[in-house]
Design a protein around this motif. Structure first.
Motif, PDB file in Angstrom:
ATOM      1  N   THR A  37       0.821  -1.201   0.000  1.00 13.45           N
ATOM      2  CA  THR A  37       0.000   0.000   0.000  1.00 13.45           C
ATOM      3  C   THR A  37       0.863   1.261   0.000  1.00 13.45           C
ATOM      4  N   THR A  40      -1.012   7.156   0.611  1.00 12.76           N
ATOM      5  CA  THR A  40      -2.318   7.736   0.283  1.00 12.76           C
ATOM      6  C   THR A  40      -3.447   6.706   0.332  1.00 12.76           C
ATOM      7  N   ASP A  41      -3.120   5.447   0.553  1.00 17.17           N
ATOM      8  CA  ASP A  41      -4.149   4.400   0.578  1.00 17.17           C
ATOM      9  C   ASP A  41      -4.794   4.328   1.958  1.00 17.17           C
ATOM     10  N   SER A  42      -5.711   5.253   2.208  1.00 18.47           N
ATOM     11  CA  SER A  42      -6.414   5.288   3.490  1.00 18.47           C
ATOM     12  C   SER A  42      -7.434   4.155   3.558  1.00 18.47           C
ATOM     13  N   ILE A  45     -10.409   5.026   1.195  1.00 15.07           N
ATOM     14  CA  ILE A  45     -10.271   4.856  -0.254  1.00 15.07           C
ATOM     15  C   ILE A  45     -10.199   3.370  -0.612  1.00 15.07           C
ATOM     16  N   ILE A  46      -9.597   2.568   0.254  1.00 12.13           N
ATOM     17  CA  ILE A  46      -9.549   1.120   0.014  1.00 12.13           C
ATOM     18  C   ILE A  46     -10.953   0.534   0.065  1.00 12.13           C
ATOM     19  N   GLY A  49     -12.762   1.497  -3.112  1.00 16.85           N
ATOM     20  CA  GLY A  49     -12.266   0.699  -4.232  1.00 16.85           C
ATOM     21  C   GLY A  49     -12.779  -0.724  -4.200  1.00 16.85           C
ATOM     22  N   THR A 169      -8.511   5.104  -9.281  1.00 17.44           N
ATOM     23  CA  THR A 169      -7.542   5.318  -8.204  1.00 17.44           C
ATOM     24  C   THR A 169      -7.954   4.531  -6.968  1.00 17.44           C
ATOM     25  N   ALA A 170      -9.261   4.530  -6.671  1.00 20.58           N
ATOM     26  CA  ALA A 170      -9.768   3.779  -5.522  1.00 20.58           C
ATOM     27  C   ALA A 170      -9.640   2.276  -5.749  1.00 20.58           C
ATOM     28  N   ALA A 173      -6.117   1.250  -5.212  1.00 18.31           N
ATOM     29  CA  ALA A 173      -5.775   1.226  -3.784  1.00 18.31           C
ATOM     30  C   ALA A 173      -6.218  -0.085  -3.162  1.00 18.31           C
ATOM     31  N   ARG A 176      -3.977  -3.003  -4.276  1.00 20.88           N
ATOM     32  CA  ARG A 176      -2.659  -3.058  -3.629  1.00 20.88           C
ATOM     33  C   ARG A 176      -2.691  -3.828  -2.307  1.00 20.88           C
ATOM     34  N   THR A 177      -3.876  -4.117  -1.806  1.00 21.23           N
ATOM     35  CA  THR A 177      -3.984  -4.941  -0.589  1.00 21.23           C
ATOM     36  C   THR A 177      -4.037  -6.429  -0.924  1.00 21.23           C
TER      37      THR A 177
END
Length: 348
Positions: A37, A40-42, A45-46, A49, A169-170, A173, A176-177
Motif C-alpha cells: 500500500t 495515500t491508501d487510506s 479509499i480502500i 475501491g 484510483t480507488a 488502492a 494493492r492490498t
C-alpha cells in the motif's frame, strides 16, 4: 595454531557448498513483500475501491464486475480459457490473476497499461468485458447512487469527486492490498530449510538449472524487482519447431504488437506472476493449456528447447506448490443502492 583435520576440511567444504547454494537461491528469488500500500491508501479509499471492484452495475448489463473475471474467492482469475463478459461475449486472452498484480511494472499480457489504475479503466469500455460505451457512462451510473456520491466526496473532497480517474484510483488502492506473502518458499528464504519438501527443493534446483529463472525471478517470479518500473517483455514462443506451438495455437496472437502496432513487438509478452500459479489454471495467454504439468512441458520445449522427464515435471509442480501464500480475509462489501429505482436500465 589451527590444525585442519580431514573432518574439519569436509565440514568446511560442505559449509562453502551450502553458502554457494544459498547465494544462488537468493540471487534468483526473494521473499514477497508483506505490504504494497501507498501512504495515500487510506482505509476509506480502500473500502471505496473494494465496493467498485465488486459492483456489477458498472457494466452495461449490470452483470459483470471486476470480480467476475478476477475472482478473489479463488485464484484471482475466473478458471476459464478466456473470460466471459456482458451478453456472453468472450475475449481472446486468459485473465491474469489480480493477486499480487501490484508487483508488476506493467499490466495486461501485452503491458499496454503502466499501472493498476490505468489497467482498471480498460475493462469498463471493452465490448467483450463490461461493455460500457464510454467512461462517462460509468461515471453516470455512480452519480445516480447518492451514497456513492457522498463516499467519493468524503474520500476525494467535495465537488465533482465522481470521476473515472478517482474511481480507478480507488480500485487500484484496494488491489494493492491483494498480496499473498508467507508462502513456504518465503519461509525457506528466511532460513527455515524445513519449509520445503525434498521434491520442492529438487524442483527449485531444476527451475534454476534449466533456465526458467532467465525470466521468472524476483519476489513474484515474474522478472520484477522492487523499485523496477521498466516494463520488460519476452518473446513467446521462441522455439517455433516445438510441437506444442501448433497443438496449443501459441503463435497466432502477436502479443504486444497488437497494442503498439510495431513489428518489433511481435510475439512479445509480459512475464506472468508465478505466485499461486497452482490456483490459476488454465494457462498461457490464450488459456489453451489445461494443467500446470502440461504448462511446464510447454514452457520447457518452447522457451528452453528442452524435454523434461515425468519425474522432473513432478518436481517442478511440487516447487510451484510452494508459491501459494497466505490470502488475506475478504468479506463481501455492502454496495450502496438507490431505493426503488434501477440504475442499470438507463444506459441500455
Amino acid at each position: 595454531m589451527i590444525v585442519n583435520t580431514p573432518t574439519m576440511l569436509v565440514r568446511t567444504l560442505c559449509s562453502l557448498i551450502a553458502m554457494a547454494a544459498t547465494t544462488v537461491v537468493a540471487a534468483d528469488f526473494a521473499a514477497l513483500p508483506k505490504t504494497a500500500t501507498l501512504e495515500t491508501d487510506s482505509p476509506q479509499i480502500i473500502a471505496l475501491g473494494k465496493k467498485l471492484f465488486f459492483d456489477p452495475r458498472l457494466s452495461a448489463t449490470g452483470t459483470v464486475s471486476c470480480n467476475s473475471c478476477h475472482n478473489l474467492m479463488e485464484g484471482g482469475d475466473d478458471g476459464r480459457a478466456t473470460s466471459m463478459g456482458v451478453d456472453g461475449l468472450t475475449g481472446g486472452r486468459n485473465s491474469p490473476t489480480v493477486w499480487n498484480a501490484v508487483f508488476q511494472s506493467s499490466q495486461f499480457w501485452d503491458g499496454r497499461a503502466k499501472d493498476l489504475a490505468e489497467q482498471a479503466k480498460g475493462p469498463f469500455v471493452a465490448d467483450v468485458e463490461m461493455g460500457m460505451g464510454v467512461h462517462d457512462q460509468v461515471v453516470g451510473r455512480i452519480q445516480q447512487i447518492p451514497d456513492y456520491v457522498r463516499e467519493f466526496d468524503n474520500v476525494f473532497g467535495q465537488g465533482n469527486a465522481v470521476t473515472i480517474d478517482n474511481a480507478v484510483t480507488a480500485i487500484a488502492a484496494f488491489e494493492r492490498t491483494l498480496i499473498t506473502p508467507n508462502a513456504p518458499l518465503d519461509h525457506y528464504l528466511a532460513g527455515d530449510k524445513n519449509a520445503l519438501t525434498d521434491a520442492q527443493v529438487r524442483g527449485m534446483d531444476l527451475f534454476q538449472s534449466t533456465g526458467c529463472t532467465e525470466c521468472h525471478f524476483g519476489p513474484a517470479l515474474n522478472g520484477w524487482d522492487p523499485g523496477d518500473d521498466e516494463a520488460v517483455f519476452v518473446e513467446f514462443p521462441r522455439n517455433l519447431d516445438s510441437s506444442f506451438v501448433r497443438k496449443y495455437d501459441l503463435d497466432s496472437d502477436r502479443g504486444r504488437a497488437e497494442a503498439t502496432q510495431q513489428e518489433s513487438d511481435a510475439h512479445q509478452f509480459k512475464t506472468p506472476v508465478l505466485r499461486n500459479i497452482t490456483l490459476t489454471a488454465p494457462y498461457m495467454h490464450n488459456g489453451n493449456v489445461a494443467s500446470l504439468a502440461e504448462a511446464c512441458r510447454v514452457m520447457a520445449s518452447t522457451q528452453l528447447d528442452t524435454d523434461l522427464s515425468e519425474d522432473e515435471i513432478s518436481d517442478l509442480v511440487a516447487f510451484m506448490e510452494s508459491l501459494v501464500g497466505e490470502f488475506p480475509p475478504i468479506t463481501l462489501p455492502r454496495l450502496p443502492s438507490r431505493s426503488g429505482t434501477s440504475v442499470v436500465v438507463e444506459f441500455k
